[in-house]
Design a protein around this motif. Structure first.
Motif, mmCIF file in Angstrom:
data_model
loop_
_atom_site.group_PDB
_atom_site.id
_atom_site.type_symbol
_atom_site.label_atom_id
_atom_site.label_comp_id
_atom_site.label_asym_id
_atom_site.label_seq_id
_atom_site.Cartn_x
_atom_site.Cartn_y
_atom_site.Cartn_z
ATOM 1 N N GLY A 85 0.780 -1.232 0.000
ATOM 2 C CA GLY A 85 0.000 0.000 0.000
ATOM 3 C C GLY A 85 0.810 1.279 0.000
ATOM 4 O O GLY A 85 0.246 2.374 -0.008
ATOM 5 N N ASP A 88 0.093 3.568 -3.004
ATOM 6 C CA ASP A 88 -1.212 4.229 -2.892
ATOM 7 C C ASP A 88 -1.163 5.388 -1.906
ATOM 8 O O ASP A 88 -1.733 6.458 -2.163
ATOM 9 N N ARG A 89 -0.492 5.188 -0.787
ATOM 10 C CA ARG A 89 -0.386 6.258 0.210
ATOM 11 C C ARG A 89 0.387 7.446 -0.344
ATOM 12 O O ARG A 89 0.031 8.604 -0.080
ATOM 13 N N VAL A 91 0.630 8.366 -3.546
ATOM 14 C CA VAL A 91 -0.206 9.046 -4.538
ATOM 15 C C VAL A 91 -1.284 9.866 -3.849
ATOM 16 O O VAL A 91 -1.525 11.028 -4.202
ATOM 17 N N LYS A 92 -1.928 9.283 -2.859
ATOM 18 C CA LYS A 92 -2.970 10.017 -2.138
ATOM 19 C C LYS A 92 -2.398 11.244 -1.447
ATOM 20 O O LYS A 92 -3.010 12.312 -1.451
ATOM 21 N N PRO A 99 -4.979 8.840 3.310
ATOM 22 C CA PRO A 99 -5.200 7.404 3.090
ATOM 23 C C PRO A 99 -6.346 6.911 3.970
ATOM 24 O O PRO A 99 -6.636 7.486 5.009
#
Length: 108
Positions: A85, A88-89, A91-92, A99
């Motif tokens: 993850g 994803d973190r 990018v967020k 997140p």
């Protein structure tokens, strides 16, 4: 205006000859950092210059040995895996959203 009788080949040979004597200790160490410790993979002018320098200063071979040992040590290490993850973190965070499950900044 006189036209030079020297060919392009003569020019390139002159460049190679000049490059053979242009490399110094610092340039040699820089070339190892840029090109690696295997002289066979270096571009010909750099390789010729390095071999010429090594003939004059054989103690520089230790730089090649050090680089080789460093590469071997790095290759022997287990690959480092990013936590699940993480991408994803990142990018967020870059997009300005939190997140899932995050309540605020973490404090140490």
């Amino acid at each position: 205006m006189a036209v030079s009788q020297h060919s392009e080949t003569d020019y390139k040979q002159g460049e190679a000859t000049r490059n053979q004597t242009d490399m110094n200790r610092s340039g040699f160490q820089d070339a190892i950092d840029r090109l690696g410790e295997d002289l066979a993979t270096w571009p010909l002018p750099d390789r010729q210059a390095a071999l010429h320098l090594l003939a004059r200063e054989p103690d520089l071979r230790a730089c090649l040995d050090d680089a080789s040992r460093l590469r071997a040590a790095l290759l022997d290490q287990a690959p480092i895996r990013a936590p699940a993850g993480l991408a994803d973190r990142i990018v967020k965070a870059a997009l300005g959203s939190k997140p899932a499950g995050a309540t605020g900044p973490r404090r140490a």
